[in-house]
Design an enzyme around this catalytic site. Structure first.
Site, PDB file in Angstrom:
ATOM      1  N   GLU A  98     -22.988  30.488  59.834  1.00  0.00           N
ATOM      2  CA  GLU A  98     -22.021  31.432  59.251  1.00  0.00           C
ATOM      3  C   GLU A  98     -22.167  31.470  57.725  1.00  0.00           C
ATOM      4  OE1 GLU A  98     -21.304  29.165  61.536  1.00  0.00           O
ATOM      5  OE2 GLU A  98     -19.737  29.850  62.916  1.00  0.00           O
TER       6      GLU A  98
ATOM      7  N   LYS B 281     -21.577  21.218  53.518  1.00  0.00           N
ATOM      8  CA  LYS B 281     -22.070  19.854  53.465  1.00  0.00           C
ATOM      9  C   LYS B 281     -23.555  19.828  53.847  1.00  0.00           C
ATOM     10  CE  LYS B 281     -21.233  15.281  55.354  1.00  0.00           C
ATOM     11  NZ  LYS B 281     -20.423  14.425  56.192  1.00  0.00           N
TER      12      LYS B 281
ATOM     13  N   HIS C 140      11.115  34.413  64.481  1.00  0.00           N
ATOM     14  CA  HIS C 140      11.229  35.737  65.108  1.00  0.00           C
ATOM     15  C   HIS C 140      10.027  36.030  65.995  1.00  0.00           C
ATOM     16  CE1 HIS C 140      14.795  36.814  62.754  1.00  0.00           C
ATOM     17  NE2 HIS C 140      14.256  35.993  61.869  1.00  0.00           N
TER      18      HIS C 140
ATOM     19  N   GLY D 168     -16.432  16.583  56.764  1.00  0.00           N
ATOM     20  CA  GLY D 168     -16.090  17.952  56.368  1.00  0.00           C
ATOM     21  C   GLY D 168     -14.591  18.181  56.242  1.00  0.00           C
ATOM     22  N   ARG D 169     -13.831  17.728  57.254  1.00  0.00           N
ATOM     23  CA  ARG D 169     -12.394  18.011  57.237  1.00  0.00           C
ATOM     24  C   ARG D 169     -11.617  17.101  56.296  1.00  0.00           C
ATOM     25  NH1 ARG D 169     -14.617  16.590  61.907  1.00  0.00           N
ATOM     26  NH2 ARG D 169     -14.045  14.634  62.924  1.00  0.00           N
TER      27      ARG D 169
ATOM     28  N   LYS E 268     -22.903  26.145  69.350  1.00  0.00           N
ATOM     29  CA  LYS E 268     -23.823  26.571  68.289  1.00  0.00           C
ATOM     30  C   LYS E 268     -25.217  26.811  68.870  1.00  0.00           C
ATOM     31  CE  LYS E 268     -21.784  23.795  64.560  1.00  0.00           C
ATOM     32  NZ  LYS E 268     -22.014  22.727  63.597  1.00  0.00           N
TER      33      LYS E 268
ATOM     34  N   GLU F 261     -10.086  18.506  65.548  1.00  0.00           N
ATOM     35  CA  GLU F 261     -11.511  18.187  65.497  1.00  0.00           C
ATOM     36  C   GLU F 261     -11.687  16.667  65.434  1.00  0.00           C
ATOM     37  OE1 GLU F 261     -14.600  19.289  62.244  1.00  0.00           O
ATOM     38  OE2 GLU F 261     -14.738  20.906  63.681  1.00  0.00           O
TER      39      GLU F 261
HETATM   40  O1  F6P Z   1     -19.926  22.073  55.545  1.00  0.00           O
HETATM   41  P1  F6P Z   1     -20.793  22.458  56.685  1.00  0.00           P
HETATM   42  O2  F6P Z   1     -21.945  21.529  56.868  1.00  0.00           O
HETATM   43  O3  F6P Z   1     -21.255  23.886  56.535  1.00  0.00           O
HETATM   44  O4  F6P Z   1     -19.954  22.351  58.017  1.00  0.00           O
HETATM   45  C1  F6P Z   1     -18.834  23.145  58.220  1.00  0.00           C
HETATM   46  C2  F6P Z   1     -17.979  22.663  59.365  1.00  0.00           C
HETATM   47  O5  F6P Z   1     -18.712  22.667  60.566  1.00  0.00           O
HETATM   48  C3  F6P Z   1     -18.337  21.561  61.377  1.00  0.00           C
HETATM   49  O6  F6P Z   1     -19.382  20.654  61.383  1.00  0.00           O
HETATM   50  C4  F6P Z   1     -18.015  21.976  62.781  1.00  0.00           C
HETATM   51  O7  F6P Z   1     -18.944  22.855  63.252  1.00  0.00           O
HETATM   52  C5  F6P Z   1     -17.126  20.991  60.675  1.00  0.00           C
HETATM   53  O8  F6P Z   1     -16.895  19.674  60.962  1.00  0.00           O
HETATM   54  C6  F6P Z   1     -17.439  21.271  59.258  1.00  0.00           C
HETATM   55  O9  F6P Z   1     -16.310  21.160  58.449  1.00  0.00           O
END
Ligand code: F6P
Length: 549
Positions: free
Chosen positions: A213, A207, A385, A268-269, A513, A354
């Protein structure tokens, strides 16, 4: 509006607590042979939700529904489909329901109906799928795309990864999908090792397009591809982006023409319904992606129209309020009896934890009651199990949600019957257990001495009286999956509304972060000082053992 715990209906629920706890599930079923009919709900012809094995009565349900009405939940639900300002700490609306509305519907955001632009983007996705599936969009050597690698994390990973896996039997487009999320080269490295660069397409999903990452993985993937194809001019065939941040996408080197958009009113979620779902559409075809959206939309309509007493997401949320805030049960287990739903618990963890893992209310004050539970789970029968021992005989009571499907896409009827039998058996065992007398008579029938029976019996008693819900669908189709996910989204929303928290921000992830950014710098430069003594000590140990820093 008064806080949850000061609502008259909540006080009435607290009054009912002792009486309800004093009645076992076994007693409830003995008293009322029609309990299943009373406490199970249908969603169209495809889904039945059985809430009969919860520690509640018609009186509790009525008070919970009164609580929802008194706390203006209907108004909250209406706002979810309109120009709301739910995410007030980020200055954003929460309008993900617009992503699955039919073309003629209206969803207003700051005076604009956003549905036409949603459908314009869907048309671009459809066209892109057509080109990839038809080999018109191909790799740098002219060969068609065979592998799609989604690089994203959190909501830009969990939703599409979960759905692409869940719909595995529908993957008939000749496209394999891979998901790279982690800040661990082990994941990227192992995915790249199985790919042919000439036929790989990377979808960079973020987003913000700033998440470390994702950008670290995306840069590494680009270098890998450059090394293979030898020229920057080939990158465009192998990289597309999904984002709201066009500037960052172009700065990364992806042309805006190859960028799929969504909007800041999509959290995002809650984003798998947007272009973030591109890998799903590539894997199973655009038509099935549309069916997924249709299922979610049908659940949206159910949320909007069904009275609270028959409203599945509302009742799921109210039950969790009852379990958490009145009965004091702080954890929820989710157990899909479908192997392709193996990522479902992880998806739900982000969706619910979240969203509702918050300690401050919408007025900026600390909440004075529990909020989001610990959500966890595993597919059945594997979980049986592993940790079901604790569910049956442990000292913690965990309400369980079992999700099952009458039909399987695979030709193993014996497996399917046994799978369903196991799911039903677990719900039975949790609810009704096994009494000491029964254990003793079984042991005696096995020929054990009276002494041995007395010694062994306590270990074999199953206390039962543990609550669970069963969600049964006819089959794991795209439509049903869409409805199921939307049901959990709405459960999350209703919980957040009643707890009066902002379910749409996630400030709690920011500090980690920021701290990581400084520590990355320290590791880059071999610095082992300036933090607390534990961090300094661990940095020094890493420095000693590492060859690369
Ligand atoms: O789509 P982006 O901006 O890379 O964010 C990834 C994820 O990181 C978060 O902001 C949490 O760190 C989530 O809410 C989101 O889904």
């Amino acid at each position: 509006m008064r806080a949850l715990i000061r609502q008259p209906a909540f006080l009435a629920l607290q009054q009912l607590k002792q009486q309800e706890q004093g009645t076992s599930l076994a007693q409830r079923f003995a008293d009322d042979p029609a309990r299943f009919e009373q406490f199970s709900l249908g969603f169209g012809d495809h889904m039945r939700v059985d809430l009969s094995r919860q520690h509640w009565s018609a009186e509790v349900r009525a008070q919970l529904c009164r609580l929802a009405s008194d706390m203006s939940l209907r108004q909250g639900i209406d706002a979810l489909f309109g120009d709301n300002a739910f995410n007030h700490t980020e200055g954003r609306a929460a309008l993900h329901t617009a992503l699955r509305m039919p073309p003629k519907a209206k969803a207003m955001h700051r005076g604009e109906n956003v549905v036409p632009k949603v459908h314009a983007e869907l048309a671009r996705i459809q066209d892109f799928c057509r080109r990839v599936h038809g080999g018109i969009w191909h790799g740098y050597t002219g060969r068609p795309i065979s592998d799609v690698v989604n690089i994203g994390i959190g909501g830009s990973d969990l939703g599409p990864a979960m759905v692409a896996e869940a719909l595995a039997p529908c993957r008939d487009k000749g496209i394999r999908t891979h998901f790279v999320s982690n800040m661990d080269g082990a994941q990227l490295g192992s995915v790249l090792a199985g790919l042919d660069p000439a036929t790989a397409l990377f979808v960079i999903s973020s987003k913000t397009f700033t998440t470390d990452e994702t950008m670290t993985n995306a840069r590494a993937a680009r270098s890998w591809l450059m090394t293979a194809c030898g020229g920057e001019e080939h990158i465009a065939r192998h990289f597309v982006a999904v984002s709201v941040n066009a500037e960052a996408v172009t700065a990364f080197g992806i042309d805006e023409a190859n960028m799929f958009r969504f909007w800041d009113w999509v959290g995002g979620r809650f984003s798998l319904w947007s272009a973030i779902g591109l890998p799903i559409a590539l894997a199973v075809g655009f038509e099935r992606f549309q069916q997924l959206l249709a299922g979610a939309h049908a659940m949206d309509e159910h949320l909007r129209q069904a009275p609270f007493e028959q409203n599945i997401p509302v009742l799921l949320a109210l039950l969790s309020i009852w379990n958490i805030n009145v009965l004091g049960l702080q954890s929820e287990g989710v157990f899909p009896y479908h192997h392709h739903l193996k990522r479902f618990p992880a998806f739900l963890q982000q969706l619910n934890m979240e969203s509702n893992g918050k300690g401050v209310n919408n007025a900026g004050q600390p909440v004075d009651h529990a909020t989001g539970p610990v959500v966890w789970g595993e597919v059945g029968t594997n979980g049986q199990h592993a940790f079901f021992q604790l569910l049956h005989q442990g000292s913690v009571m965990v309400p369980a949600e079992f999700i099952g499907f009458a039909r399987s896409a695979y030709p193993y009827p014996e497996h399917q019957r046994k799978l369903l039998a196991n799911m039903l058996a677990q719900a039975q065992a949790m609810a009704f257990g096994k009494a000491r007398e029964q254990v003793e008579s079984e042991l005696a029938a096995e020929g054990l001495s009276a002494e041995a029976v007395a010694e062994l019996a306590p270990y074999k008693v199953m206390p039962g009286n543990r609550p669970s819900t069963v969600i049964l669908c006819d089959e794991l189709t795209p439509y049903n999956l869409g409805a199921l996910i939307a049901m959990y989204e709405h459960k999350t929303f209703v919980q957040g509304w009643l707890w009066n928290i902002n379910s749409f921000d996630q400030w709690g992830v920011e500090l980690g972060k920021k701290l990581a950014a400084r520590l990355i710098d320290d590791l880059d430069h071999g610095v082992t000082l300036g933090h607390d003594s534990a961090t300094n000590g661990l940095l020094a140990q890493i420095k000693l053992w590492s060859v690369s820093f």
